[in-house]
Write an enzyme that holds these catalytic residues in place. Structure first.
Site, PDB file in Angstrom:
ATOM      1  CB  CYS A 135      11.442 -25.587   0.794  1.00 38.08           C
ATOM      2  SG  CYS A 135      10.704 -24.065   1.423  1.00 38.08           S
ATOM      3  CB  CYS A 138      11.001 -25.084   4.538  1.00 41.23           C
ATOM      4  SG  CYS A 138       9.879 -24.788   3.184  1.00 41.23           S
ATOM      5  CG  ASP A 139      13.896 -27.684   5.213  1.00 41.76           C
ATOM      6  OD1 ASP A 139      13.169 -27.631   6.210  1.00 41.76           O
ATOM      7  OD2 ASP A 139      13.639 -28.376   4.221  1.00 41.76           O
TER       8      ASP A 139
END
Ligand code: NDP
Length: 313
Positions: A135, A138-139
């Site tokens: 992701c 997300c990261d």
């Protein structure tokens, strides 16, 4: 043994827990089954910095733990167990848990999520949370000014490569074929981005690094006479080879698209079966964020409450 419940929630990601918070506050006495991965996909990420309300960020595990506690505070009955079969042919709907117990539910909120596909390399497990992610949204932030690789040639891979190019110093896009599958416009954006280098006809053999990802070993034109081993230095390795929505047990009754995402009536969590709602990633091929999942869990609980009161249940 059959147990009767008014509102059954299946799945324990942000969608399921938010549905449980709303349903319990509306006195629906919800029962939630957590599934095989309590807390869902977020428990496989490290820090979460984009969920509103956490100015200093939090971890995926903590966020899900907080949501669970919040649902329990209002009386949600949260149980360990996985839905293994359904009969949604007529209300009350039947759901089998762990192949044994049958729950009869007036309403069901499906929040079973999706599972990111991985290549199946042992190194993906070895470096999980230490450089391997599925992701970018997300990261990606943790790789500012660092080098990363994205695997895949579809729209998701292109989108993630472009997103990461806005943060990282360099992005390799590892594509197994000699062409991208993504839409023309996404292809153009990728090919015209000076920070992205597309490695066509490359496959990943493994990852290298002391405790964290520091590189990847690739093979170019595998099986051809000019086959070649290639090493790239990277700090992050992002999978973008598709997701599998966890909808198999509902498919005999609930309409899905060709990938398996549950179809909902636009702008609502309603499915083709009245009283059965879908929220979170299992019905969302587009956004797949914790906050959008939570929002749709709220919608599903509100719809469940309205359905029950309309039916006088
Ligand atoms: P896709 O199935 O479209 O693409 C998957 C990609 O991963 C393909 O390039 C495929 O390669 C590659 N791949 C699959 N398995 C492997 C493997 N084992 N090793 C290496 N590469 C592999 O999935 P997406 O998630 O990209 O997209 C899903 C759907 O969502 C699509 O319909 C897409 O158009 C849509 N979407 C739309 C967006 C938008 O419009 N903004 C954004 C994101 C997704 P190969 O081509 O060789 O099969």
């Amino acid at each position: 043994m059959i147990e009767k419940v008014r509102c059954l929630i299946i799945g324990s990601g942000p969608a399921g827990y938010t549905a449980a918070i709303y349903a319990s506050r509306a006195n629906l006495s919800p029962v939630l089954y957590e599934g095989m991965q309590p807390g869902g996909q977020l428990t496989t990420t490290t820090e979460v910095e984009n969920f509103p309300g956490y100015p200093e960020g939090t971890t995926g595990t903590e966020l899900m733990e907080d949501m669970r506690k919040q649902a329990e505070r209002f009386g949600a009955d949260i149980r360990f167990g996985t839905a293994t079969a359904t009969d949604l042919s007529s209300a009350p709907y039947k759901v089998t848990i762990d192949g044994e117990k049958v729950i009869e539910a007036d309403t069901i909120i499906i929040s079973t999520g999706a599972t990111a596909k991985y290549l199946g390399l042992p190194d993906e497990q070895k470096y999980a949370g230490s450089g391997v992610s599925a992701c970018a949204t997300c990261d990606g932030f943790f790789y500012r000014k660092l080098k990363v690789a994205v695997v895949g040639g579809g729209d998701t891979a292109c989108e993630e490569a472009i997103y990461l190019a806005g943060l990282a110093s360099k992005v390799f896009l590892i594509v197994r074929k000699n062409a991208l599958r993504a839409s023309k416009i996404m292809q153009e954006r990728v090919l015209n981005n000076p920070k992205i280098e597309v490695l066509f006809e490359h496959e990943t053999l493994g990852l290298t690094g002391e405790g964290v990802v520091q590189g990847a070993n690739l093979i170019k034109r595998k099986g051809q006479t000019d086959e070649e081993q290639v090493h790239i230095e990277i700090d992050g390795f992002f999978l973008a080879i598709g997701h599998k929505p966890n909808s198999d047990i509902f498919k005999p009754w609930i309409e899905t698209d060709e990938v398996g995402y549950i179809k909902t009536i636009a702008g609502t969590p309603r499915t083709n079966v009245s009283g059965v709602f879908a929220s979170g990633d299992v019905a969302d091929p587009h956004y797949r964020q914790a906050i959008t999942a939570a929002g749709s869990g709220c919608q599903a609980a509100i719809e469940a409450e309205r359905y029950l009161s309309e039916k006088g249940l």
